[in-house]
Every structure is written in C-alpha cells, then in structure tokens.
Design a protein around this motif. Structure first.
Motif, PDB file in Angstrom:
ATOM      1  N   PRO A   1      -2.465   1.959 -14.174  1.00 22.12           N
ATOM      2  CA  PRO A   1      -2.242   3.277 -14.773  1.00 22.12           C
ATOM      3  C   PRO A   1      -1.266   4.090 -13.926  1.00 22.12           C
ATOM      4  CG  PRO A   1      -4.592   2.822 -14.526  1.00 22.12           C
ATOM      5  CD  PRO A   1      -3.855   1.740 -13.808  1.00 22.12           C
ATOM      6  N   ALA A   2      -0.437   4.845 -14.571  1.00 19.40           N
ATOM      7  CA  ALA A   2       0.540   5.681 -13.854  1.00 19.40           C
ATOM      8  C   ALA A   2      -0.157   6.657 -12.911  1.00 19.40           C
ATOM      9  CB  ALA A   2       1.406   6.433 -14.852  1.00 19.40           C
ATOM     10  N   SER A   3      -1.373   7.076 -13.253  1.00 17.35           N
ATOM     11  CA  SER A   3      -2.088   8.042 -12.407  1.00 17.35           C
ATOM     12  C   SER A   3      -2.453   7.464 -11.044  1.00 17.35           C
ATOM     13  CB  SER A   3      -3.348   8.531 -13.120  1.00 17.35           C
ATOM     14  OG  SER A   3      -4.237   7.452 -13.350  1.00 17.35           O
ATOM     15  N   TRP A   4      -2.430   6.150 -10.882  1.00 13.75           N
ATOM     16  CA  TRP A   4      -2.766   5.536  -9.598  1.00 13.75           C
ATOM     17  C   TRP A   4      -1.677   5.758  -8.555  1.00 13.75           C
ATOM     18  CZ3 TRP A   4      -5.549   0.196 -10.297  1.00 13.75           C
ATOM     19  CH2 TRP A   4      -6.745   0.400 -10.993  1.00 13.75           C
ATOM     20  N   ALA A   5      -0.490   6.157  -8.977  1.00 16.07           N
ATOM     21  CA  ALA A   5       0.596   6.396  -8.024  1.00 16.07           C
ATOM     22  C   ALA A   5       0.209   7.457  -6.997  1.00 16.07           C
ATOM     23  CB  ALA A   5       1.865   6.811  -8.760  1.00 16.07           C
ATOM     24  N   ALA A   6      -0.630   8.396  -7.386  1.00 17.04           N
ATOM     25  CA  ALA A   6      -1.066   9.458  -6.466  1.00 17.04           C
ATOM     26  C   ALA A   6      -2.070   8.957  -5.438  1.00 17.04           C
ATOM     27  CB  ALA A   6      -1.672  10.605  -7.265  1.00 17.04           C
TER      28      ALA A   6
ATOM     29  N   PHE B   1       0.805  -1.214   0.000  1.00 17.70           N
ATOM     30  CA  PHE B   1       0.000   0.000   0.000  1.00 17.70           C
ATOM     31  C   PHE B   1       0.840   1.266   0.000  1.00 17.70           C
ATOM     32  CE2 PHE B   1      -2.967  -3.203   1.355  1.00 17.70           C
ATOM     33  CZ  PHE B   1      -4.085  -2.879   0.614  1.00 17.70           C
ATOM     34  N   SER B   2       2.125   1.149  -0.031  1.00 17.12           N
ATOM     35  CA  SER B   2       2.961   2.345  -0.042  1.00 17.12           C
ATOM     36  C   SER B   2       3.808   2.470  -1.306  1.00 17.12           C
ATOM     37  CB  SER B   2       3.862   2.373   1.193  1.00 17.12           C
ATOM     38  OG  SER B   2       4.688   1.233   1.224  1.00 17.12           O
ATOM     39  N   VAL B   3       3.681   1.516  -2.205  1.00 16.59           N
ATOM     40  CA  VAL B   3       4.411   1.616  -3.467  1.00 16.59           C
ATOM     41  C   VAL B   3       3.497   2.218  -4.525  1.00 16.59           C
ATOM     42  CG1 VAL B   3       5.954  -0.315  -2.947  1.00 16.59           C
ATOM     43  CG2 VAL B   3       3.811  -0.738  -4.147  1.00 16.59           C
ATOM     44  N   PRO B   4       4.038   2.882  -5.530  1.00 13.66           N
ATOM     45  CA  PRO B   4       3.200   3.556  -6.508  1.00 13.66           C
ATOM     46  C   PRO B   4       2.404   2.639  -7.425  1.00 13.66           C
ATOM     47  CG  PRO B   4       5.526   3.930  -6.977  1.00 13.66           C
ATOM     48  CD  PRO B   4       5.449   3.174  -5.706  1.00 13.66           C
ATOM     49  N   HIS B   5       2.643   1.336  -7.403  1.00  9.78           N
ATOM     50  CA  HIS B   5       1.917   0.435  -8.293  1.00  9.78           C
ATOM     51  C   HIS B   5       0.619  -0.075  -7.702  1.00  9.78           C
ATOM     52  CE1 HIS B   5       5.315   0.461 -10.938  1.00  9.78           C
ATOM     53  NE2 HIS B   5       6.105   0.037  -9.983  1.00  9.78           N
ATOM     54  N   GLY B   6       0.354   0.137  -6.428  1.00 10.26           N
ATOM     55  CA  GLY B   6      -0.852  -0.399  -5.811  1.00 10.26           C
ATOM     56  C   GLY B   6      -0.615  -1.807  -5.293  1.00 10.26           C
TER      57      GLY B   6
ATOM     58  N   ALA C   1       1.309   6.481   0.866  1.00 12.27           N
ATOM     59  CA  ALA C   1       2.476   7.360   0.962  1.00 12.27           C
ATOM     60  C   ALA C   1       2.198   8.703   0.289  1.00 12.27           C
ATOM     61  CB  ALA C   1       3.693   6.696   0.330  1.00 12.27           C
ATOM     62  N   ALA C   2       1.577   8.679  -0.885  1.00 19.11           N
ATOM     63  CA  ALA C   2       1.298   9.930  -1.603  1.00 19.11           C
ATOM     64  C   ALA C   2       0.212  10.734  -0.904  1.00 19.11           C
ATOM     65  CB  ALA C   2       0.880   9.622  -3.041  1.00 19.11           C
ATOM     66  N   GLN C   3      -0.861  10.068  -0.456  1.00 15.82           N
ATOM     67  CA  GLN C   3      -1.955  10.796   0.180  1.00 15.82           C
ATOM     68  C   GLN C   3      -1.589  11.326   1.565  1.00 15.82           C
ATOM     69  OE1 GLN C   3      -5.945   9.517   0.008  1.00 15.82           O
ATOM     70  NE2 GLN C   3      -5.765   8.707  -2.047  1.00 15.82           N
TER      71      GLN C   3
END
Length: 138
Positions: free
Chosen positions: A31-36, A12-17, A40-42
């Motif tokens: 999708p690359a947009s899921w990294a946000a 849950f903390s890597v950009p790939h989900g 970690a990002a939120q």
C-alpha cells in the motif's frame, strides 16, 4: 562487532518496504501508505515510533535502571488509579513509568523530572489519555 543497523540496509529506506526482489519494484503489492513507515520517513519525524525508540535506547544506555533491576508497582497515596499502570525501577525506586490507559487526563506527581514521553504532555504536567511517561523521582 558493530551492527550495520536496519537503516543502512537499502530495503528499509525505500518507500516500498523490504519486499523488493530485483530492482525497485516490490514482488508483493505494498500500500502507498506504507511509505511513511520506512526508516527514512520516520527518522525525519520527531513524533515517530522510531525516534521514540531511539530516545528510549539512549536513556537505557545512560541510566542502568532502565534496563535491569528491581521492579515495583507504584501508586501515589497508596491507591492505584483505574486505567493507570505505574511502576518504579532500580534499587532506589527513583525511575518511574506511568502509562495512562484511562479516558481522562491525570496530573503527574510533583517531585519528578520528565525523562521521556510517548506524546506531548498537557500544560501543568498533566498526562493525557493513551500516553506514557518515564520520570525520575526525587
């Protein structure tokens, strides 16, 4: 037993989900947009859904009326506004929530303290469209 929490789980903390199989490549395309959308990002974004949820949970822990108790539909002046959902919680009815689903801004009631909002208020204690607010009524 304390919960480890999703934020401590590596998926849950890597950009790939969370669809990692072996290593760091997802087994399903992401999708690359899921990294946000990762924890970690939120966690780094004060306007994210994760931060809003954490604030709401902290308030629920501090104010029992957030979690349980009577619910009553609320309207200022005895008449509900179109596109506005409002209710009170707790035995004393002093905790209130207003959700503005209308296309216009609405003024907040005077004798209230803002506890939490889903987005910024406009100047002069005005609730914009598509925004919710939790209040303590005096």
């Amino acid at each position: 037993m304390p919960s480890a929490g999703l934020s401590r789980h590596p998926h849950f903390s890597v950009p790939h989900g969370p669809s990692l199989a072996q290593g760091n490549e997802p087994w399903l395309p992401q999708p690359a947009s899921w990294a946000a959308l990762t924890v970690a990002a939120q966690a780094a974004d004060p306007d994210s859904a994760l931060v809003l949820d954490r604030k709401a949970l902290a308030l629920r822990k501090r104010l029992p009326a957030f979690g349980d108790g009577p619910l009553a539909w609320w309207s200022e002046g005895g008449r509900a506004q179109d596109g506005v959902l409002a209710f009170t919680r707790g035995a004393d009815g002093k905790l209130a929530c207003i959700v503005n689903q209308s296309g216009r801004s609405i003024p907040l009631p005077d004798t209230t303290e803002v506890l939490l909002t889903s987005g910024p208020l406009r100047s002069g204690a005005v609730l914009p469209p598509d925004t919710a607010v939790w209040l303590r009524r005096e």
